[in-house]
Write a protein that holds these residues in place. Sequence first.
Motif, PDB file in Angstrom:
ATOM      1  N   LEU A  43       0.533  -1.491  -0.429  1.00  0.00           N
ATOM      2  CA  LEU A  43       0.268   0.070   0.147  1.00  0.00           C
ATOM      3  C   LEU A  43       1.049   0.926   0.134  1.00  0.00           C
ATOM      4  O   LEU A  43       0.524   2.066  -0.931  1.00  0.00           O
ATOM      5  N   VAL A  44       1.908   1.661   0.320  1.00  0.00           N
ATOM      6  CA  VAL A  44       2.833   2.687   1.187  1.00  0.00           C
ATOM      7  C   VAL A  44       3.393   2.741  -0.914  1.00  0.00           C
ATOM      8  O   VAL A  44       3.436   3.543  -1.150  1.00  0.00           O
ATOM      9  N   ARG A  45       4.106   1.907  -1.156  1.00  0.00           N
ATOM     10  CA  ARG A  45       4.707   1.489  -2.680  1.00  0.00           C
ATOM     11  C   ARG A  45       3.295   1.826  -3.682  1.00  0.00           C
ATOM     12  O   ARG A  45       3.581   2.850  -4.023  1.00  0.00           O
ATOM     13  N   GLU A  46       2.441   1.384  -3.592  1.00  0.00           N
ATOM     14  CA  GLU A  46       1.238   1.832  -4.703  1.00  0.00           C
ATOM     15  C   GLU A  46       1.256   3.263  -4.700  1.00  0.00           C
ATOM     16  O   GLU A  46       1.203   4.104  -5.583  1.00  0.00           O
ATOM     17  N   ILE A  47       0.527   3.735  -3.389  1.00  0.00           N
ATOM     18  CA  ILE A  47       0.590   5.481  -3.024  1.00  0.00           C
ATOM     19  C   ILE A  47       1.580   6.363  -3.919  1.00  0.00           C
ATOM     20  O   ILE A  47       0.787   7.115  -4.414  1.00  0.00           O
ATOM     21  N   LYS A  48       2.341   5.984  -3.208  1.00  0.00           N
ATOM     22  CA  LYS A  48       3.845   6.641  -3.326  1.00  0.00           C
ATOM     23  C   LYS A  48       3.755   6.586  -5.127  1.00  0.00           C
ATOM     24  O   LYS A  48       3.843   7.971  -5.887  1.00  0.00           O
ATOM     25  N   GLU A  49       3.821   5.544  -5.876  1.00  0.00           N
ATOM     26  CA  GLU A  49       3.328   5.759  -7.069  1.00  0.00           C
ATOM     27  C   GLU A  49       2.725   6.150  -8.202  1.00  0.00           C
ATOM     28  O   GLU A  49       3.005   6.657  -8.671  1.00  0.00           O
ATOM     29  N   GLU A  50       1.417   5.910  -7.229  1.00  0.00           N
ATOM     30  CA  GLU A  50       0.260   6.528  -8.074  1.00  0.00           C
ATOM     31  C   GLU A  50      -0.076   7.820  -8.169  1.00  0.00           C
ATOM     32  O   GLU A  50      -0.609   8.736  -9.017  1.00  0.00           O
ATOM     33  N   LEU A  51      -0.396   8.248  -6.634  1.00  0.00           N
ATOM     34  CA  LEU A  51      -0.447   9.591  -6.050  1.00  0.00           C
ATOM     35  C   LEU A  51       0.981  10.769  -5.731  1.00  0.00           C
ATOM     36  O   LEU A  51       0.768  12.240  -5.251  1.00  0.00           O
ATOM     37  N   GLU A  52       2.003   9.982  -6.092  1.00  0.00           N
ATOM     38  CA  GLU A  52       3.101  10.601  -5.507  1.00  0.00           C
ATOM     39  C   GLU A  52       3.299  10.940  -3.822  1.00  0.00           C
ATOM     40  O   GLU A  52       3.179  12.523  -3.201  1.00  0.00           O
ATOM     41  N   LEU A  53       2.216  10.324  -2.555  1.00  0.00           N
ATOM     42  CA  LEU A  53       2.133  10.981  -1.268  1.00  0.00           C
ATOM     43  C   LEU A  53       2.699   9.734  -0.619  1.00  0.00           C
ATOM     44  O   LEU A  53       2.617   8.455  -0.863  1.00  0.00           O
ATOM     45  N   ASP A  54       3.146   9.700   0.839  1.00  0.00           N
ATOM     46  CA  ASP A  54       4.142   9.663   1.122  1.00  0.00           C
ATOM     47  C   ASP A  54       2.609   9.198   2.218  1.00  0.00           C
ATOM     48  O   ASP A  54       2.775   9.786   3.203  1.00  0.00           O
ATOM     49  N   VAL A  55       2.529   7.297   2.890  1.00  0.00           N
ATOM     50  CA  VAL A  55       1.219   7.351   4.039  1.00  0.00           C
ATOM     51  C   VAL A  55       2.122   6.752   4.710  1.00  0.00           C
ATOM     52  O   VAL A  55       2.973   5.781   5.057  1.00  0.00           O
ATOM     53  N   ILE A  56       1.172   6.805   5.469  1.00  0.00           N
ATOM     54  CA  ILE A  56       1.321   5.745   7.006  1.00  0.00           C
ATOM     55  C   ILE A  56      -0.078   4.451   7.308  1.00  0.00           C
ATOM     56  O   ILE A  56      -1.178   5.163   6.821  1.00  0.00           O
ATOM     57  N   VAL A  57      -0.289   3.808   6.995  1.00  0.00           N
ATOM     58  CA  VAL A  57      -0.740   2.735   7.569  1.00  0.00           C
ATOM     59  C   VAL A  57      -1.423   2.490   8.687  1.00  0.00           C
ATOM     60  O   VAL A  57      -0.661   2.493   9.224  1.00  0.00           O
ATOM     61  N   LYS A  58      -2.637   3.047   9.012  1.00  0.00           N
ATOM     62  CA  LYS A  58      -3.511   2.395   9.974  1.00  0.00           C
ATOM     63  C   LYS A  58      -4.238   1.977  10.662  1.00  0.00           C
ATOM     64  O   LYS A  58      -4.070   0.145  10.130  1.00  0.00           O
ATOM     65  N   ASP A  59      -5.565   1.534  10.303  1.00  0.00           N
ATOM     66  CA  ASP A  59      -6.562   0.774  10.784  1.00  0.00           C
ATOM     67  C   ASP A  59      -6.831  -0.159   9.917  1.00  0.00           C
ATOM     68  O   ASP A  59      -7.274   0.191   8.365  1.00  0.00           O
ATOM     69  N   PHE A  60      -7.315  -1.778   9.301  1.00  0.00           N
ATOM     70  CA  PHE A  60      -7.820  -2.392   8.383  1.00  0.00           C
ATOM     71  C   PHE A  60      -9.294  -2.498   8.403  1.00  0.00           C
ATOM     72  O   PHE A  60      -9.359  -2.201   9.988  1.00  0.00           O
TER      73      PHE A  60
END
Length: 95
Positions: free
Chosen positions: A50-67
């Motif tokens: 998820l971190v990789r895909e969001i960086k590739e698609e949206l150029e955002l750095d994210v932290i994955v929180k709750d399932f």
Amino acid sequence: MRKIKVVAAILKNEYNQIFCARRKDFGELALKWEFPGGKIELGETHQEALVREIKEELELDVIVKDFIMTVQHQYTTFHLTMHTYYCDIIQGNMH
């Protein structure tokens, strides 16, 4: 039948609006709405993918929180398993 496993992010902006994108006009899912994310590569955890895909698609750095939940759906040509997570943006701007 092809089996596809993906992860998807639920991202909110400062106004508490949830981001969703519209697919391109081709393929079985043409013009459908989807949450950002993508396929899990071999050896990746859901969070890493998820971190990789969001960086590739949206150029955002994210932290994955709750399932949130896992959704399974049978399409005409493939079976989809989608794992969804709340994510927080830690760097970048959503456009």
